[in-house]
Design a protein around this motif. Structure first.
Motif: not given
Length: 202
Positions: A173-180
């Motif tokens: 989730l942290t990785q996805r939020e960073k990408v967003i």
């Protein structure tokens, strides 16, 4: 005077014979009862019938004690008196050795000295429980190792697997939020609130 003073408390006397064991005395008692049955049939019989009874008793090994053998000897005497010759009558077999150690004395020195052989069956029976316990212990240890290293949840690794799963999800989730956030910056969308912060303001 008694022949065996050692056995005064347990004498096994049957038909005038003093036997060494209770089993021998029981065999003699059984022979006595067989003799009574045969006597009723043989008393008034003809010599040929007496001979038939005598031969059947020997062939079928009816008697197992000196009492029975003595009865056969009496029948044999009656048959002699009736005119039968020794060649016409079967000899009375004595199935026990009357001389002690006679078989042993006939053996050569090599036959007398027997090498001590290990009883493998007794040794195996003694060691079998230990071998079985070690085998079962190895199986239990292997089961614990398999259970603790397995990916599927079980009582041994449940907490670790759940913790690993949640930390993996959190990292994802942290990785996805960073990408967003990087995409938002590229598109010029600047939001100071969290990702879901302004969703209900409309």
């Amino acid at each position: 005077m008694a022949i065996n003073d050692d056995r005064t408390d347990t004498n096994f006397i049957v038909g005038g014979y003093d036997f060494l064991s209770e089993l021998d005395a029981q065999k003699a008692s059984l022979d006595l009862s067989k003799i009574k049955v045969l006597e009723e049939r043989v008393k008034a019989s003809r010599p040929k019938d007496i001979k038939a009874v005598y031969e059947k008793a020997i062939e079928n090994k009816i008697f197992k004690s000196p009492i029975g053998w003595e009865y056969l000897a009496r029948l044999r005497d009656r048959l002699y008196a009736s005119g039968f010759s020794e060649e016409e009558l079967i000899p009375i077999p004595i199935p026990v050795s009357l001389t002690r150690h006679s078989a042993f004395e006939n053996l050569s020195v090599q036959q007398r000295i027997r090498p001590v052989t290990k009883d493998n069956k007794a040794e195996f029976k003694r060691l079998f429980p230990y071998i079985l316990n070690i085998f079962l212990l190895i199986i239990v240890i292997a089961m614990f190792i398999i259970a603790s290293t397995s990916d599927s949840d079980n009582i041994l690794n449940y907490k670790r697997n759940v913790t690993n799963r949640y930390s993996s999800w959190e990292q994802d989730l942290t990785q996805r939020e960073k990408v967003i956030r990087e995409k938002e910056k590229k598109l010029g969308i600047d939001s100071s609130e969290g990702y879901y912060g302004g969703a209900n303001n409309d």
